[in-house]
Each structure stands twice: as structure tokens, then as C-alpha cells.
Design a protein around this motif. Structure first.
Motif, short mmCIF file in Angstrom:
data_model
loop_
_atom_site.label_atom_id
_atom_site.label_comp_id
_atom_site.label_asym_id
_atom_site.label_seq_id
_atom_site.Cartn_x
_atom_site.Cartn_y
_atom_site.Cartn_z
N ARG A 44 0.80 -1.23 0.00
CA ARG A 44 0.00 0.00 0.00
C ARG A 44 0.83 1.28 0.00
N VAL A 45 2.03 1.24 0.54
CA VAL A 45 2.86 2.46 0.64
C VAL A 45 3.00 3.17 -0.70
N LEU A 106 10.12 -0.09 6.91
CA LEU A 106 8.86 0.22 6.23
C LEU A 106 8.38 1.62 6.60
N ALA A 107 8.61 2.02 7.85
CA ALA A 107 8.24 3.37 8.27
C ALA A 107 9.05 4.42 7.51
N VAL A 108 10.32 4.14 7.26
CA VAL A 108 11.15 5.05 6.48
C VAL A 108 10.63 5.13 5.04
N GLY A 111 7.47 7.23 5.11
CA GLY A 111 7.79 8.65 5.29
C GLY A 111 8.30 9.28 4.02
N THR A 112 9.13 8.55 3.30
CA THR A 112 9.66 9.03 2.03
C THR A 112 8.55 9.18 1.00
N ALA A 113 7.69 8.17 0.91
CA ALA A 113 6.60 8.20 -0.08
C ALA A 113 5.62 9.33 0.19
N SER A 115 6.27 12.18 1.82
CA SER A 115 6.95 13.44 2.14
C SER A 115 6.46 14.64 1.33
N PHE A 116 5.82 14.40 0.22
CA PHE A 116 5.31 15.51 -0.60
C PHE A 116 4.08 16.17 0.02
N MET A 117 3.40 15.49 0.93
CA MET A 117 2.09 15.95 1.40
C MET A 117 2.15 17.26 2.18
N ARG A 118 3.05 17.38 3.13
CA ARG A 118 3.09 18.60 3.94
C ARG A 118 3.33 19.84 3.08
N PRO A 119 4.36 19.82 2.22
CA PRO A 119 4.56 21.01 1.39
C PRO A 119 3.37 21.32 0.48
N GLU A 120 2.74 20.29 -0.05
CA GLU A 120 1.58 20.52 -0.92
C GLU A 120 0.41 21.12 -0.16
N ILE A 121 0.16 20.62 1.03
CA ILE A 121 -0.95 21.16 1.83
C ILE A 121 -0.67 22.60 2.21
N LEU A 122 0.55 22.89 2.60
CA LEU A 122 0.89 24.27 2.94
C LEU A 122 0.75 25.18 1.74
N ALA A 123 1.10 24.67 0.56
CA ALA A 123 0.98 25.48 -0.66
C ALA A 123 -0.48 25.74 -1.02
N LEU A 124 -1.38 24.86 -0.61
CA LEU A 124 -2.81 25.08 -0.89
C LEU A 124 -3.33 26.33 -0.19
N GLY A 125 -2.86 26.55 1.01
CA GLY A 125 -3.32 27.70 1.78
C GLY A 125 -4.56 27.39 2.60
N ALA A 126 -4.75 28.19 3.62
CA ALA A 126 -5.84 27.97 4.57
C ALA A 126 -7.20 28.11 3.92
#
Length: 176
Positions: A44-45, A106-108, A111-113, A115-126
């Protein structure tokens, strides 16, 4: 003053009363069940990569990505806790040390797979995130959104920090 060294005496697990032992069967019925789960999580990762660059498409896509991340994170936590508990039962048993290492690896990978989510969410804006909550096509309850965002917060950042990065009050995220 002189102190006499008292040798440490280890008690074999088999000698420990059952009511003082944790029950790893609450997590997995057997090591074979753990291995089945590990293989499923590993499969699933890579699914999370399907959302890379797409979090801004719609509320449904946004929520689906967060839900997948939360589901994998929860399964991975369960996997790791079981392996860690089994390894702690007897550190001489290399089989459980290996399982613990496999869970960490598997956790590593996860986390690598993801890792794009935080920057993308922040780029979306509130505003966009708030709009997703308001326009949720599945009409999820505030508690369902909160559970997802809380899962996100458990992944490494406190809710307060996520709120700061999104530019929204922490209380607003708690109401989602």
C-alpha cells in the motif's frame, strides 16, 4: 561508605505471571498474521504517490489522500508496536529484532513516499483547505475531518504547528 554490588538477575518470561505480561495477541494473533500485515502495508505504501501533485484538485482528492495516509500510518504503528513489544520480551531472540527492523524500514519507506504531502498542503493555503471542508462531497462530519487531521498531526507535527503553517487558529482545525 562502601557499597556492595548486587548482581542483576533476569527473570525468564516464562516465569513472569500472565497478568504482568502484555498481550500481543491484541495486536496480531500470530507472527504469521504480522507478516501478512507487513506485506499488505508494503504493497500500500506506493499507492500514496498517486496523490502527488493532486492534493489541490478537489476536497474528495484531498480527503482521500489524507485518509490513505492515516490508514497506512495506523496500520504501520500497530505493526511497529507488535514487533517492538515482541523484541522487548527477549532481546536474545534475533527473529523479533529483525521484525522490529523490518517495521522501522517500512516506516522510512512510508515517510519518504508521503513526504510531498506537507509542502503541498501548505501550498494550498488555509482558504482552500477551509473550502474543502465546506464543500466536502461526502458530507463528512466535523469529527471525521478532525480524525483525519489529528492523524496527520500524530504523524510528526502537533496540531498547533499545522494550524500555524496553514494560518488558521488551532481551534478552527479542532472544529473540522
Amino acid at each position: 561508605l562502601g557499597f556492595a554490588a548486587i548482581p542483576a538477575i533476569a527473570t525468564e518470561r516464562s516465569e513472569v505471571p500472565a497478568n504482568l505480561k502484555w498481550n500481543t495477541a491484541d495486536l496480531y494473533a500470530s507472527d504469521a498474521a504480522w507478516e501478512t500485515s507487513r506485506a499488505d502495508i508494503a504493497r500500500r505504501v506506493p499507492e500514496i504517490a498517486a496523490y502527488k501533485g493532486r492534493l489541490g484538485e478537489s476536497a474528495a482528492t484531498f480527503y482521500a489522500a489524507l485518509q490513505l495516509r492515516s490508514d497506512i500510518d495506523l496500520a504501520l504503528t500497530r505493526l511497529y508496536v507488535y514487533a517492538s513489544m515482541r523484541a522487548d520480551e527477549d532481546t536474545r531472540d534475533s527473529r523479533y529484532l529483525e521484525m522490529n527492523q523490518m517495521a522501522e524500514n517500512l516506516a522510512v519507506d512510508f515517510g519518504t513516499a508521503a513526504s510531498f504531502m506537507r509542502p503541498e498542503i501548505l501550498a494550498l493555503g488555509a482558504d482552500k483547505v477551509r473550502g474543502y471542508v465546506a464543500a466536502d462531497p461526502l458530507n463528512r462530519t466535523p469529527q471525521e475531518w478532525d480524525d483525519t487531521l489529528q492523524g496527520w498531526a500524530r504523524s510528526g507535527k502537533p496540531l498547533k504547528q499545522i494550524a500555524l503553517e496553514l494560518g488558521v487558529p488551532e481551534a478552527a482545525l479542532r472544529r473540522l
